[in-house]
Design a protein around this motif. Structure first.
Motif, PDB file in Angstrom:
ATOM      1  N   ASN A   1       0.824  -1.213   0.000  1.00  0.00           N
ATOM      2  CA  ASN A   1       0.000   0.000   0.000  1.00  0.00           C
ATOM      3  C   ASN A   1       0.856   1.260   0.000  1.00  0.00           C
ATOM      4  N   LEU A   2       1.945   1.275   0.761  1.00  0.00           N
ATOM      5  CA  LEU A   2       2.834   2.426   0.778  1.00  0.00           C
ATOM      6  C   LEU A   2       3.423   2.666  -0.606  1.00  0.00           C
ATOM      7  N   LEU A   3       3.943   1.619  -1.217  1.00  0.00           N
ATOM      8  CA  LEU A   3       4.540   1.762  -2.544  1.00  0.00           C
ATOM      9  C   LEU A   3       3.501   2.167  -3.582  1.00  0.00           C
ATOM     10  N   ALA A   4       2.306   1.615  -3.477  1.00  0.00           N
ATOM     11  CA  ALA A   4       1.243   1.990  -4.422  1.00  0.00           C
ATOM     12  C   ALA A   4       0.915   3.472  -4.277  1.00  0.00           C
ATOM     13  N   GLY A   5       0.847   3.958  -3.041  1.00  0.00           N
ATOM     14  CA  GLY A   5       0.578   5.374  -2.813  1.00  0.00           C
ATOM     15  C   GLY A   5       1.690   6.265  -3.334  1.00  0.00           C
ATOM     16  N   LEU A   6       2.939   5.853  -3.118  1.00  0.00           N
ATOM     17  CA  LEU A   6       4.070   6.630  -3.623  1.00  0.00           C
ATOM     18  C   LEU A   6       4.097   6.660  -5.142  1.00  0.00           C
ATOM     19  N   GLU A   7       3.809   5.522  -5.749  1.00  0.00           N
ATOM     20  CA  GLU A   7       3.791   5.490  -7.208  1.00  0.00           C
ATOM     21  C   GLU A   7       2.656   6.359  -7.750  1.00  0.00           C
ATOM     22  N   GLU A   8       1.492   6.261  -7.139  1.00  0.00           N
ATOM     23  CA  GLU A   8       0.357   7.075  -7.579  1.00  0.00           C
ATOM     24  C   GLU A   8       0.675   8.567  -7.431  1.00  0.00           C
ATOM     25  N   ALA A   9       1.280   8.953  -6.320  1.00  0.00           N
ATOM     26  CA  ALA A   9       1.624  10.360  -6.100  1.00  0.00           C
ATOM     27  C   ALA A   9       2.680  10.832  -7.096  1.00  0.00           C
TER      28      ALA A   9
ATOM     29  N   GLU B   1      14.524  14.153 -15.601  1.00  0.00           N
ATOM     30  CA  GLU B   1      15.801  13.431 -15.548  1.00  0.00           C
ATOM     31  C   GLU B   1      15.664  12.076 -14.865  1.00  0.00           C
ATOM     32  N   ASP B   2      14.443  11.662 -14.572  1.00  0.00           N
ATOM     33  CA  ASP B   2      14.181  10.357 -13.964  1.00  0.00           C
ATOM     34  C   ASP B   2      14.866  10.186 -12.609  1.00  0.00           C
ATOM     35  N   VAL B   3      15.033  11.312 -11.880  1.00  0.00           N
ATOM     36  CA  VAL B   3      15.610  11.245 -10.538  1.00  0.00           C
ATOM     37  C   VAL B   3      14.686  10.437  -9.636  1.00  0.00           C
ATOM     38  N   VAL B   4      13.403  10.665  -9.788  1.00  0.00           N
ATOM     39  CA  VAL B   4      12.388   9.883  -9.078  1.00  0.00           C
ATOM     40  C   VAL B   4      11.528   9.232 -10.156  1.00  0.00           C
ATOM     41  N   PRO B   5      11.903   8.032 -10.599  1.00  0.00           N
ATOM     42  CA  PRO B   5      11.156   7.378 -11.671  1.00  0.00           C
ATOM     43  C   PRO B   5       9.708   7.104 -11.252  1.00  0.00           C
ATOM     44  N   ALA B   6       8.794   7.263 -12.183  1.00  0.00           N
ATOM     45  CA  ALA B   6       7.373   7.065 -11.885  1.00  0.00           C
ATOM     46  C   ALA B   6       7.088   5.669 -11.340  1.00  0.00           C
ATOM     47  N   ASP B   7       7.853   4.673 -11.779  1.00  0.00           N
ATOM     48  CA  ASP B   7       7.602   3.313 -11.295  1.00  0.00           C
ATOM     49  C   ASP B   7       8.457   2.963 -10.074  1.00  0.00           C
TER      50      ASP B   7
ATOM     51  N   TYR C   1       8.023  -6.201  -4.053  1.00  0.00           N
ATOM     52  CA  TYR C   1       6.840  -5.414  -3.721  1.00  0.00           C
ATOM     53  C   TYR C   1       6.531  -4.388  -4.809  1.00  0.00           C
ATOM     54  N   ARG C   2       7.571  -3.760  -5.346  1.00  0.00           N
ATOM     55  CA  ARG C   2       7.374  -2.778  -6.417  1.00  0.00           C
ATOM     56  C   ARG C   2       6.761  -3.442  -7.642  1.00  0.00           C
ATOM     57  N   LEU C   3       7.240  -4.627  -7.978  1.00  0.00           N
ATOM     58  CA  LEU C   3       6.689  -5.350  -9.132  1.00  0.00           C
ATOM     59  C   LEU C   3       5.250  -5.792  -8.881  1.00  0.00           C
TER      60      LEU C   3
END
Length: 121
Positions: free
Chosen positions: A23-31, A67-73, A110-112
């Motif tokens: 859930n944390l990773l999903a929220g971070l990715e969504e944000a 610059e993909d410093v924080v990649p969307a995925d 978890y990210r995958l």
């Protein structure tokens, strides 16, 4: 390319709290994806949170996204991790002979799982 940030968690805790981690990773990715498509509003939030002016926040956000410093995925690239390792070797904080094992440094389970649930994997 440089691994600018990472999320670290105790593996035992993560396994016991699987739902929280996902859930944390999903929220971070969504944000992160939201910020990419809502840059002006994201810059306003960033400026307020960091107590900086909007122009600096916009430039910082654009750089982080473009610059993909924080990649969307939320992935950590091998190239970025290699750059961090090289810097640590040069600084003498790690032994260069030890080598870098991406699989031992990055656990993508978890990210995958988040990507698969979102249809991005």
């Amino acid at each position: 390319s440089y691994a600018f940030s990472a999320i670290a968690v105790d593996v035992r805790w993560a396994e016991e709290n699987h739902t929280h981690v996902v859930n944390l990773l999903a929220g971070l990715e969504e944000a992160t994806r939201w910020a990419e498509t809502n840059r002006e509003e994201a810059a306003q939030i960033l400026a307020a949170a960091t107590h900086t002016d909007l122009g600096h926040a916009r430039r910082g956000l654009d750089h982080m996204i473009d610059e993909d410093v924080v990649p969307a995925d939320l992935r950590i690239s091998r190239r970025g991790l290699d750059a961090v390792f090289s810097t640590m070797v040069a600084a003498g904080t790690v032994d260069g002979d030890a080598g870098l094992d991406y699989g031992r440094c990055v656990d993508d389970r978890y990210r995958l799982e988040v990507a698969a649930q979102a249809g991005n994997g």
